[in-house]
Design a protein around this motif. Structure first.
Motif, PDB file in Angstrom:
ATOM      1  N   ASP A  59     -23.706 -25.444   8.445  1.00 23.98           N
ATOM      2  CA  ASP A  59     -23.623 -23.991   8.242  1.00 23.98           C
ATOM      3  C   ASP A  59     -24.673 -23.457   7.281  1.00 23.98           C
ATOM      4  O   ASP A  59     -24.849 -22.238   7.182  1.00 23.98           O
ATOM      5  CB  ASP A  59     -22.241 -23.613   7.713  1.00 23.98           C
ATOM      6  CG  ASP A  59     -21.123 -23.921   8.692  1.00 23.98           C
ATOM      7  OD1 ASP A  59     -21.277 -23.559   9.874  1.00 23.98           O
ATOM      8  OD2 ASP A  59     -20.115 -24.516   8.286  1.00 23.98           O
ATOM      9  N   ALA A  98     -21.181 -20.962  11.667  1.00 18.14           N
ATOM     10  CA  ALA A  98     -22.550 -21.086  12.184  1.00 18.14           C
ATOM     11  C   ALA A  98     -22.731 -22.376  12.983  1.00 18.14           C
ATOM     12  O   ALA A  98     -22.932 -22.350  14.194  1.00 18.14           O
ATOM     13  CB  ALA A  98     -23.559 -21.029  11.035  1.00 18.14           C
ATOM     14  N   PHE A 129     -31.432 -12.997  14.144  1.00 15.31           N
ATOM     15  CA  PHE A 129     -31.108 -14.397  14.404  1.00 15.31           C
ATOM     16  C   PHE A 129     -32.126 -14.956  15.402  1.00 15.31           C
ATOM     17  O   PHE A 129     -32.167 -14.532  16.551  1.00 15.31           O
ATOM     18  CB  PHE A 129     -29.697 -14.532  14.962  1.00 15.31           C
ATOM     19  CG  PHE A 129     -28.622 -14.076  14.018  1.00 15.31           C
ATOM     20  CD1 PHE A 129     -27.952 -14.995  13.219  1.00 15.31           C
ATOM     21  CD2 PHE A 129     -28.282 -12.733  13.923  1.00 15.31           C
ATOM     22  CE1 PHE A 129     -26.953 -14.586  12.343  1.00 15.31           C
ATOM     23  CE2 PHE A 129     -27.290 -12.317  13.064  1.00 15.31           C
ATOM     24  CZ  PHE A 129     -26.621 -13.233  12.260  1.00 15.31           C
ATOM     25  N   ARG A 145     -31.465 -17.220  10.297  1.00 14.55           N
ATOM     26  CA  ARG A 145     -30.963 -15.867  10.042  1.00 14.55           C
ATOM     27  C   ARG A 145     -31.743 -15.192   8.929  1.00 14.55           C
ATOM     28  O   ARG A 145     -31.892 -15.728   7.836  1.00 14.55           O
ATOM     29  CB  ARG A 145     -29.491 -15.896   9.655  1.00 14.55           C
ATOM     30  CG  ARG A 145     -28.930 -14.492   9.395  1.00 14.55           C
ATOM     31  CD  ARG A 145     -27.559 -14.529   8.764  1.00 14.55           C
ATOM     32  NE  ARG A 145     -27.027 -13.179   8.571  1.00 14.55           N
ATOM     33  CZ  ARG A 145     -25.938 -12.885   7.870  1.00 14.55           C
ATOM     34  NH1 ARG A 145     -25.255 -13.872   7.290  1.00 14.55           N
ATOM     35  NH2 ARG A 145     -25.530 -11.636   7.732  1.00 14.55           N
ATOM     36  N   ILE A 171     -22.628 -22.932  17.227  1.00 10.13           N
ATOM     37  CA  ILE A 171     -23.855 -23.430  17.859  1.00 10.13           C
ATOM     38  C   ILE A 171     -23.530 -24.675  18.678  1.00 10.13           C
ATOM     39  O   ILE A 171     -23.915 -24.799  19.844  1.00 10.13           O
ATOM     40  CB  ILE A 171     -24.929 -23.743  16.791  1.00 10.13           C
ATOM     41  CG1 ILE A 171     -25.363 -22.471  16.077  1.00 10.13           C
ATOM     42  CG2 ILE A 171     -26.136 -24.421  17.437  1.00 10.13           C
ATOM     43  CD1 ILE A 171     -26.263 -22.727  14.866  1.00 10.13           C
ATOM     44  N   SER A 209     -33.365 -18.179  17.448  1.00 15.00           N
ATOM     45  CA  SER A 209     -32.775 -19.450  17.884  1.00 15.00           C
ATOM     46  C   SER A 209     -33.790 -20.299  18.627  1.00 15.00           C
ATOM     47  O   SER A 209     -34.660 -19.785  19.345  1.00 15.00           O
ATOM     48  CB  SER A 209     -31.554 -19.188  18.770  1.00 15.00           C
ATOM     49  OG  SER A 209     -31.875 -18.337  19.854  1.00 15.00           O
ATOM     50  N   TYR A 211     -23.925 -16.220  15.727  1.00 14.19           N
ATOM     51  CA  TYR A 211     -24.534 -17.546  15.885  1.00 14.19           C
ATOM     52  C   TYR A 211     -24.286 -18.097  17.284  1.00 14.19           C
ATOM     53  O   TYR A 211     -25.175 -18.736  17.867  1.00 14.19           O
ATOM     54  CB  TYR A 211     -24.000 -18.503  14.817  1.00 14.19           C
ATOM     55  CG  TYR A 211     -24.706 -18.341  13.501  1.00 14.19           C
ATOM     56  CD1 TYR A 211     -25.978 -18.866  13.298  1.00 14.19           C
ATOM     57  CD2 TYR A 211     -24.125 -17.622  12.462  1.00 14.19           C
ATOM     58  CE1 TYR A 211     -26.647 -18.701  12.089  1.00 14.19           C
ATOM     59  CE2 TYR A 211     -24.780 -17.449  11.248  1.00 14.19           C
ATOM     60  CZ  TYR A 211     -26.044 -17.981  11.075  1.00 14.19           C
ATOM     61  OH  TYR A 211     -26.714 -17.805   9.888  1.00 14.19           O
ATOM     62  N   VAL A 247     -30.643 -22.103  14.470  1.00 15.30           N
ATOM     63  CA  VAL A 247     -30.589 -20.640  14.410  1.00 15.30           C
ATOM     64  C   VAL A 247     -30.969 -20.209  12.994  1.00 15.30           C
ATOM     65  O   VAL A 247     -30.316 -20.591  12.017  1.00 15.30           O
ATOM     66  CB  VAL A 247     -29.205 -20.095  14.778  1.00 15.30           C
ATOM     67  CG1 VAL A 247     -29.206 -18.556  14.667  1.00 15.30           C
ATOM     68  CG2 VAL A 247     -28.820 -20.515  16.197  1.00 15.30           C
ATOM     69  N   CYS A 299     -29.405 -22.657  10.178  1.00 10.66           N
ATOM     70  CA  CYS A 299     -28.218 -23.394  10.610  1.00 10.66           C
ATOM     71  C   CYS A 299     -28.532 -24.161  11.888  1.00 10.66           C
ATOM     72  O   CYS A 299     -29.422 -23.779  12.645  1.00 10.66           O
ATOM     73  CB  CYS A 299     -27.062 -22.430  10.837  1.00 10.66           C
ATOM     74  SG  CYS A 299     -26.712 -21.371   9.396  1.00 10.66           S
TER      75      CYS A 299
END
Length: 207
Positions: A71, A79, A24, A101, A83, A26, A117, A99, A55
């Protein structure tokens, strides 16, 4: 949080989290409008075109009333909502958190996704430097030159900033002041003979 100030990011920041081989990535990015957030989302979708999910969530405005989350194909609310929850937990606004994935081959389940998330978003925000900004009001005023001293006295005593000025027999000046102090300034200025207000506009600025 005062109605004429808010906290946001000084600059973009990044975070990282792994869970059962899923990665993940971010990103916390300062933004000031939905259109700007959309441009960044499109940019990251193109940059990470091979990722399973991109997301995101954003929060805008000093009152923190404009927000959205997505999401991007993950189970509902696993998700985008976590966040956004991290943005709220930090009481921040005017920012977008994305984020990305990369699926590791092992399902995480809805609770696992929510944690992943949330943790990834928190990592980016933890790496960010925040700052306080004010919501300012710009005032354009017109007055006759003989009353300049009265105008300058009001400007100095209320702490307003002069953005632009033009002096002839009819003078024009653009001032900027914190929104919470704007009414006091306007009352002072309107006591100056011949002075009139032309416009006002709200802006945010760094303290």
């Amino acid at each position: 949080m005062a109605g004429d100030s808010f906290r946001t990011l000084r600059a973009a920041a990044e975070g990282y989290y792994t869970e059962k081989r899923s990665r993940f990535l971010s990103f916390a990015i300062p933004v000031s409008a939905p259109e700007e957030a959309k441009e960044w989302i499109d940019t990251y979708r193109k940059r990470y075109y091979d990722a399973r999910h991109v997301c995101w969530a954003y929060m805008l405005g000093a009152e923190r009333t404009l927000f959205r989350s997505n999401d991007d194909g993950e189970p509902s609310s696993t998700a985008g909502k976590p966040i956004l929850g991290q943005i709220n937990a930090h009481e921040l606004t005017n920012l977008l958190v994305i984020v990305v994935r990369y699926f590791g081959g092992i399902e995480l389940g809805t609770s696992g996704l929510t944690v992943a998330y949330r943790t990834a978003a928190a990592a980016a925000l933890a790496a960010a430097v925040t700052e306080e900004r004010t919501v300012d009001e710009d005032l354009a005023i017109v007055f006759e030159y003989p009353h300049l001293n009265g105008v300058m006295r009001a400007v100095k005593e209320t702490g307003a900033r002069i953005l632009a000025q033009h002096f002839e027999m009819t003078c024009r000046m653009t001032l900027r002041i914190r929104r919470g102090d704007a009414e006091a300034l306007k009352k002072r200025l309107l006591k100056v003979e011949t002075l009139r207000l032309e416009q006002r506009e709200f802006k945010d600025s760094r303290i």
